[in-house]
Design an enzyme around this catalytic site. Structure first.
Site, PDB file in Angstrom:
ATOM      1  CG  ASP A   1       4.309   1.614   5.573  1.00 40.51           C
ATOM      2  OD1 ASP A   1       4.685   0.734   4.784  1.00 40.51           O
ATOM      3  OD2 ASP A   1       3.276   2.306   5.389  1.00 40.51           O
TER       4      ASP A   1
ATOM      5  CE1 TYR B   1       4.256   0.691  -8.854  1.00 42.85           C
ATOM      6  CE2 TYR B   1       4.271  -0.840 -10.702  1.00 42.85           C
ATOM      7  CZ  TYR B   1       4.558  -0.547  -9.383  1.00 42.85           C
ATOM      8  OH  TYR B   1       5.163  -1.500  -8.598  1.00 42.85           O
TER       9      TYR B   1
ATOM     10  N   GLY C   1      -0.534  -0.854  -6.080  1.00 39.63           N
ATOM     11  CA  GLY C   1      -1.503  -1.916  -5.876  1.00 39.63           C
ATOM     12  C   GLY C   1      -1.587  -2.735  -7.146  1.00 39.63           C
TER      13      GLY C   1
ATOM     14  CB  THR D   1       0.488 -15.040 -20.120  1.00 35.74           C
ATOM     15  OG1 THR D   1       1.026 -14.085 -21.054  1.00 35.74           O
ATOM     16  CG2 THR D   1      -0.319 -16.095 -20.845  1.00 35.74           C
TER      17      THR D   1
ATOM     18  CD  GLU E   1      -8.138  -6.627  -3.675  1.00 29.10           C
ATOM     19  OE1 GLU E   1      -7.719  -5.579  -3.178  1.00 29.10           O
ATOM     20  OE2 GLU E   1      -9.338  -6.821  -3.926  1.00 29.10           O
TER      21      GLU E   1
END
Ligand code: NAD
Length: 345
Positions: free
Chosen positions: A45, A160, A90, A232, A202
């Site tokens: 990493d 992304y 993220g 949803t 997060e």
């Protein structure tokens, strides 16, 4: 149906390389293979090792930037299997505001796959995402679950999602043109202990668990929710994710074939908050932040293909996974408050 996993096809001392192992999912994957008895795991990493979310004893842990070609070459030296989960990513707040960083993860993937091919790696795994799916199919909370063919015609999430889609194509073409065996899973939201829970990267389950803990600690039973709460999603527990990766990587019908890895238990963000309130035994006043990043209106995983090909699908109930996640975040929160070291970016 044959249930093939790594132990069926590999020697215990074959080298497994796991990229992104200082993060959430790859960290759990390193622990998974270690617990299965594999003795040579190389975890990599770009974060300094003391900042890794999990340190697995006996696992070689290296801090290296894999977007640099020579590092990717070093990383895969001698590897029988390579799992590439390293990415700059993220939750919605991060991917909507950092598209350049997300796109730049293409460098990790291009260098890692080329290095793995040149090193003669037997199998290469790439962690794609449900963000690779056509966004026009996700404009309603009562969404039709996404099946694998829904990625094309392409209209992925900007940044992304496009990076994931192009990297998938690299995997497919390395298999087609160069004979490297690649496997691709499109993860739907993954959650569980040992993931990011504060700092901006997060995702919803961790953020909402933390907000519930904060509400109890402050005595102010208020919660901010991004969007109108009706959007949803489905959420997969981490243990299902790592087991699914193992099954997908070792299935000959899944070479260069993207497959959903997620649950089909669709919930709204409001329902997710209901569950967390039940676990925390509280009720909070909800404020909806309509200008905050909210992502697509609805997204669910169609698991027809995974059930057909693996005879399995991720099935840990959301409520059950949330219990351990909430307990872990609560512990982290109070550890941080007491000045102890916690999982952080
Ligand atoms: P994470 O952020 O916890 O882990 C990713 C790790 O990659 C981080 O520790 C980061 O430091 C590392 N990294 C970034 N750039 C690097 C570089 N240049 N060199 C080396 N390491 C680098 O994220 P995660 O949730 O564990 O996600 C793992 C993979 O799964 C990613 O590819 C992600 O896109 C994919 N994914 C995750 C989810 C989810 O819900 N968590 C959903 C869909 C797809």
């Amino acid at each position: 149906m044959k249930t093939t996993t790594a132990i069926d096809v590999m020697n215990k001392d074959d080298l497994i390389v796991i990229a992104g192992a200082g993060g959430f999912i790859a960290g759990a994957l390193a622990r998974y293979f270690h617990d299965k008895g594999f003795t040579r795991i190389r975890a990599i990493d770009r974060k300094p090792v003391p900042q890794w979310y999990q340190r697995v004893p006996g696992v070689e842990s290296i801090s290296m930037d894999l977007s640099v070609q020579e590092n990717a070459v070093k990383a895969v030296e001698g590897a029988v299997e390579v799992y590439n989960l390293a990415a700059d990513m993220g939750g919605m707040g991060f991917i909507e505001n950092n598209r350049v960083d997300c796109l730049r993860s293409i460098l990790i993937n291009t260098h890692m796959i080329e290095a793995a091919y040149r090193a003669g790696t037997a199998r290469f795994f790439f962690s794609s995402s449900a963000c690779a799916y056509n966004t026009t199919l996700q404009q309603d909370p009562n969404v039709r679950a996404l099946k694998e063919t829904d990625a094309y015609p392409a209209m992925a999430e900007r940044g992304y999602g496009w990076e994931k889609l192009v990297s998938e194509m690299f995997c497919q073409e390395y298999t087609a043109e160069r004979g490297l065996e690649t496997h691709i899973a499109r993860f739907h939201n993954v959650f569980g202990p040992n993931g990011t829970w504060f700092g901006g990267r997060e995702k919803a389950p961790a953020a909402l668990c933390r907000k519930a803990v904060e509400a109890i600690d402050s005595g102010k039973y208020e919660i901010d929710i991004w969007g109108d709460g009706h959007q949803t999603r489905s959420f997969m527990y981490i243990s299902d994710c790592v087991y699914g990766i193992d099954r997908i990587m070792h299935n000959d019908d899944l070479i260069a074939t993207p497959i959903n890895l997620g649950t089909s238990e669709l919930v709204s963000i409001n329902q997710l908050v209901d569950y967390i309130e039940e676990i925390a035994n509280i009720k909070m006043n909800r404020t909806y932040m309509l200008d905050a990043p909210r992502g697509v209106a609805g997204r669910n995983s169609d698991n027809t293909f995974i059930k057909e090909v693996l005879g399995w699908e991720p099935s840990t109930p959301l409520k059950e996974g949330l219990k351990s996640t909430y307990a872990w975040i609560k512990e982290q929160y109070y550890d941080r408050k007491a000045g102890k070291a916690v999982v952080r970016d």
